[in-house]
Design a protein around this motif. Structure first.
Motif, PDB file in Angstrom:
ATOM      1  N   ASN A 296      98.378  31.051  77.246  1.00  0.00           N
ATOM      2  CA  ASN A 296      98.107  31.875  78.455  1.00  0.00           C
ATOM      3  C   ASN A 296      98.493  31.264  79.826  1.00  0.00           C
ATOM      4  O   ASN A 296      98.489  31.956  80.780  1.00  0.00           O
ATOM      5  N   ILE A 297      98.326  29.768  79.671  1.00  0.00           N
ATOM      6  CA  ILE A 297      98.980  29.079  80.796  1.00  0.00           C
ATOM      7  C   ILE A 297     100.139  28.243  80.776  1.00  0.00           C
ATOM      8  O   ILE A 297     100.262  27.443  79.953  1.00  0.00           O
ATOM      9  N   SER A 298     101.031  28.718  81.578  1.00  0.00           N
ATOM     10  CA  SER A 298     102.432  28.223  81.237  1.00  0.00           C
ATOM     11  C   SER A 298     102.764  26.826  81.055  1.00  0.00           C
ATOM     12  O   SER A 298     103.445  26.151  80.549  1.00  0.00           O
ATOM     13  N   TYR A 299     101.851  25.935  82.213  1.00  0.00           N
ATOM     14  CA  TYR A 299     102.058  24.793  82.248  1.00  0.00           C
ATOM     15  C   TYR A 299     101.015  23.865  81.240  1.00  0.00           C
ATOM     16  O   TYR A 299     101.084  22.489  81.560  1.00  0.00           O
ATOM     17  N   TYR A 300     100.348  24.498  80.472  1.00  0.00           N
ATOM     18  CA  TYR A 300      99.551  23.879  79.485  1.00  0.00           C
ATOM     19  C   TYR A 300     100.398  23.641  78.036  1.00  0.00           C
ATOM     20  O   TYR A 300     100.331  24.611  77.576  1.00  0.00           O
ATOM     21  N   ASP A 301     101.005  22.613  78.037  1.00  0.00           N
ATOM     22  CA  ASP A 301     101.866  22.282  76.856  1.00  0.00           C
ATOM     23  C   ASP A 301     101.253  21.698  75.754  1.00  0.00           C
ATOM     24  O   ASP A 301     101.694  22.026  74.607  1.00  0.00           O
ATOM     25  N   TRP A 302     100.117  21.070  76.039  1.00  0.00           N
ATOM     26  CA  TRP A 302      99.259  20.555  74.883  1.00  0.00           C
ATOM     27  C   TRP A 302      97.961  20.579  75.205  1.00  0.00           C
ATOM     28  O   TRP A 302      97.604  20.228  76.525  1.00  0.00           O
ATOM     29  N   VAL A 303      97.006  21.166  74.524  1.00  0.00           N
ATOM     30  CA  VAL A 303      95.636  21.316  74.814  1.00  0.00           C
ATOM     31  C   VAL A 303      94.837  20.859  73.324  1.00  0.00           C
ATOM     32  O   VAL A 303      95.085  21.115  72.540  1.00  0.00           O
ATOM     33  N   GLY A 304      93.867  19.900  73.757  1.00  0.00           N
ATOM     34  CA  GLY A 304      92.913  19.434  72.794  1.00  0.00           C
ATOM     35  C   GLY A 304      91.946  18.882  73.110  1.00  0.00           C
ATOM     36  O   GLY A 304      91.699  18.519  74.333  1.00  0.00           O
ATOM     37  N   PHE A 305      91.005  18.716  72.113  1.00  0.00           N
ATOM     38  CA  PHE A 305      89.426  18.335  72.310  1.00  0.00           C
ATOM     39  C   PHE A 305      89.644  16.857  71.541  1.00  0.00           C
ATOM     40  O   PHE A 305      90.126  16.642  70.534  1.00  0.00           O
ATOM     41  N   TYR A 306      89.033  15.876  72.365  1.00  0.00           N
ATOM     42  CA  TYR A 306      88.850  14.430  71.508  1.00  0.00           C
ATOM     43  C   TYR A 306      87.180  14.374  71.694  1.00  0.00           C
ATOM     44  O   TYR A 306      86.392  14.983  72.660  1.00  0.00           O
ATOM     45  N   PHE A 307      86.518  13.822  70.756  1.00  0.00           N
ATOM     46  CA  PHE A 307      85.108  13.757  70.561  1.00  0.00           C
ATOM     47  C   PHE A 307      84.907  12.238  70.352  1.00  0.00           C
ATOM     48  O   PHE A 307      85.431  11.349  69.669  1.00  0.00           O
ATOM     49  N   LYS A 308      83.598  11.803  70.928  1.00  0.00           N
ATOM     50  CA  LYS A 308      83.276  10.476  70.565  1.00  0.00           C
ATOM     51  C   LYS A 308      83.098  10.246  68.886  1.00  0.00           C
ATOM     52  O   LYS A 308      82.499  10.979  68.259  1.00  0.00           O
ATOM     53  N   ASN A 309      83.581   9.164  68.528  1.00  0.00           N
ATOM     54  CA  ASN A 309      83.721   8.999  67.013  1.00  0.00           C
ATOM     55  C   ASN A 309      82.383   8.159  66.707  1.00  0.00           C
ATOM     56  O   ASN A 309      82.328   7.018  66.377  1.00  0.00           O
ATOM     57  N   GLY A 310      81.198   8.978  66.444  1.00  0.00           N
ATOM     58  CA  GLY A 310      80.143   8.464  66.062  1.00  0.00           C
ATOM     59  C   GLY A 310      79.759   7.388  66.965  1.00  0.00           C
ATOM     60  O   GLY A 310      79.552   7.653  68.134  1.00  0.00           O
ATOM     61  N   THR A 311      79.368   6.152  66.413  1.00  0.00           N
ATOM     62  CA  THR A 311      78.776   5.275  67.296  1.00  0.00           C
ATOM     63  C   THR A 311      79.812   4.190  67.649  1.00  0.00           C
ATOM     64  O   THR A 311      79.486   3.306  68.503  1.00  0.00           O
ATOM     65  N   LYS A 312      80.962   4.522  67.258  1.00  0.00           N
ATOM     66  CA  LYS A 312      82.118   3.663  67.649  1.00  0.00           C
ATOM     67  C   LYS A 312      82.648   3.795  69.184  1.00  0.00           C
ATOM     68  O   LYS A 312      82.377   5.117  69.844  1.00  0.00           O
ATOM     69  N   GLU A 313      83.114   2.980  69.863  1.00  0.00           N
ATOM     70  CA  GLU A 313      83.593   2.998  71.344  1.00  0.00           C
ATOM     71  C   GLU A 313      84.844   3.468  71.228  1.00  0.00           C
ATOM     72  O   GLU A 313      86.057   2.813  71.497  1.00  0.00           O
ATOM     73  N   GLU A 314      85.221   4.815  70.809  1.00  0.00           N
ATOM     74  CA  GLU A 314      86.481   5.534  70.752  1.00  0.00           C
ATOM     75  C   GLU A 314      86.340   6.714  70.489  1.00  0.00           C
ATOM     76  O   GLU A 314      85.212   7.279  70.175  1.00  0.00           O
ATOM     77  N   LEU A 315      87.307   7.592  70.568  1.00  0.00           N
ATOM     78  CA  LEU A 315      87.489   9.007  70.769  1.00  0.00           C
ATOM     79  C   LEU A 315      88.266   9.309  69.484  1.00  0.00           C
ATOM     80  O   LEU A 315      89.296   8.454  69.026  1.00  0.00           O
ATOM     81  N   LYS A 316      88.009  10.395  68.829  1.00  0.00           N
ATOM     82  CA  LYS A 316      88.700  11.107  67.794  1.00  0.00           C
ATOM     83  C   LYS A 316      89.235  12.318  68.173  1.00  0.00           C
ATOM     84  O   LYS A 316      88.340  13.417  68.685  1.00  0.00           O
ATOM     85  N   LEU A 317      90.478  12.757  67.737  1.00  0.00           N
ATOM     86  CA  LEU A 317      90.930  13.890  67.889  1.00  0.00           C
ATOM     87  C   LEU A 317      90.298  15.064  67.265  1.00  0.00           C
ATOM     88  O   LEU A 317      90.122  15.002  65.997  1.00  0.00           O
ATOM     89  N   GLY A 318      89.962  16.182  67.917  1.00  0.00           N
ATOM     90  CA  GLY A 318      89.466  17.246  67.221  1.00  0.00           C
ATOM     91  C   GLY A 318      90.600  18.394  67.523  1.00  0.00           C
ATOM     92  O   GLY A 318      91.748  18.013  67.326  1.00  0.00           O
ATOM     93  N   PRO A 319      90.184  19.484  67.412  1.00  0.00           N
ATOM     94  CA  PRO A 319      91.104  20.759  67.549  1.00  0.00           C
ATOM     95  C   PRO A 319      91.955  20.482  68.416  1.00  0.00           C
ATOM     96  O   PRO A 319      91.599  20.233  69.636  1.00  0.00           O
ATOM     97  N   TYR A 320      93.402  21.026  68.291  1.00  0.00           N
ATOM     98  CA  TYR A 320      94.422  20.924  69.324  1.00  0.00           C
ATOM     99  C   TYR A 320      95.832  21.948  69.240  1.00  0.00           C
ATOM    100  O   TYR A 320      95.604  22.232  68.062  1.00  0.00           O
ATOM    101  N   SER A 321      96.204  22.194  70.220  1.00  0.00           N
ATOM    102  CA  SER A 321      97.206  23.343  70.090  1.00  0.00           C
ATOM    103  C   SER A 321      98.603  22.588  70.821  1.00  0.00           C
ATOM    104  O   SER A 321      98.655  22.076  72.045  1.00  0.00           O
TER     105      SER A 321
END
Length: 150
Positions: free
Chosen positions: A34-59
């Motif tokens: 629905n938003i023409s200039y949103y070409d990739w949309v995703g959620f990243y979440f903290k990966n447990g206790t690690k100092e990193e992000l893990k990719l969640g759902p995306y489009s």
């Protein structure tokens, strides 16, 4: 353009009979479609206790960046700063992780649950400098809604 999507976001969040992961996917799809200039949309979440992000759902196009260390790239910087990061021109950023040669701009907004940064919504755009204050406020709204189900 963004405000008519608010009731749709609320409806997705309030669909309690639908698994959370599917609701997050529906939000990604809704925004990208629905938003023409949103070409990739995703959620990243903290990966447990690690100092990193893990990719969640995306489009959008598949990405190799399924794990992002804190501090690396725009997403990794937001994991540490707890602040929105709007990048009008990704080529001007030293600490940028390229997902696609087509990406020209990015916006990342942290997602808080009970005051803790547990992840973020990440939008890539193939349009130069498309993001405004309206986008920031809208994505903050999206994250506040999403926080209710996490």
């Amino acid at each position: 353009m963004l405000s008519p999507l608010r009731p749709k976001i609320e409806a997705i969040v309030n669909s309690e009979d639908v698994e959370i992961k599917i609701r997050l996917q529906q939000i990604c799809d809704l925004l990208r479609e629905n938003i023409s200039y949103y070409d990739w949309v995703g959620f990243y979440f903290k990966n447990g206790t690690k100092e990193e992000l893990k990719l969640g759902p995306y489009s959008g196009e598949p990405t190799d960046h399924t794990i992002i260390p804190f501090g690396k790239g725009i997403c990794g910087q937001v994991a540490l700063s707890n602040e929105n990061f709007v990048v009008p021109d990704v080529k001007a950023q030293d600490n940028y992780i390229a997902c696609s040669i087509n990406v020209k701009a990015e916006i990342v907004v942290p997602l808080f649950v009970n005051g803790e940064n547990i992840g973020q919504i990440d939008i890539d755009s193939n349009t130069a400098d498309p993001f405004s204050k309206d986008d920031e406020e809208f994505l903050e709204f999206v994250n506040k809604e999403v926080a209710k189900i996490l």
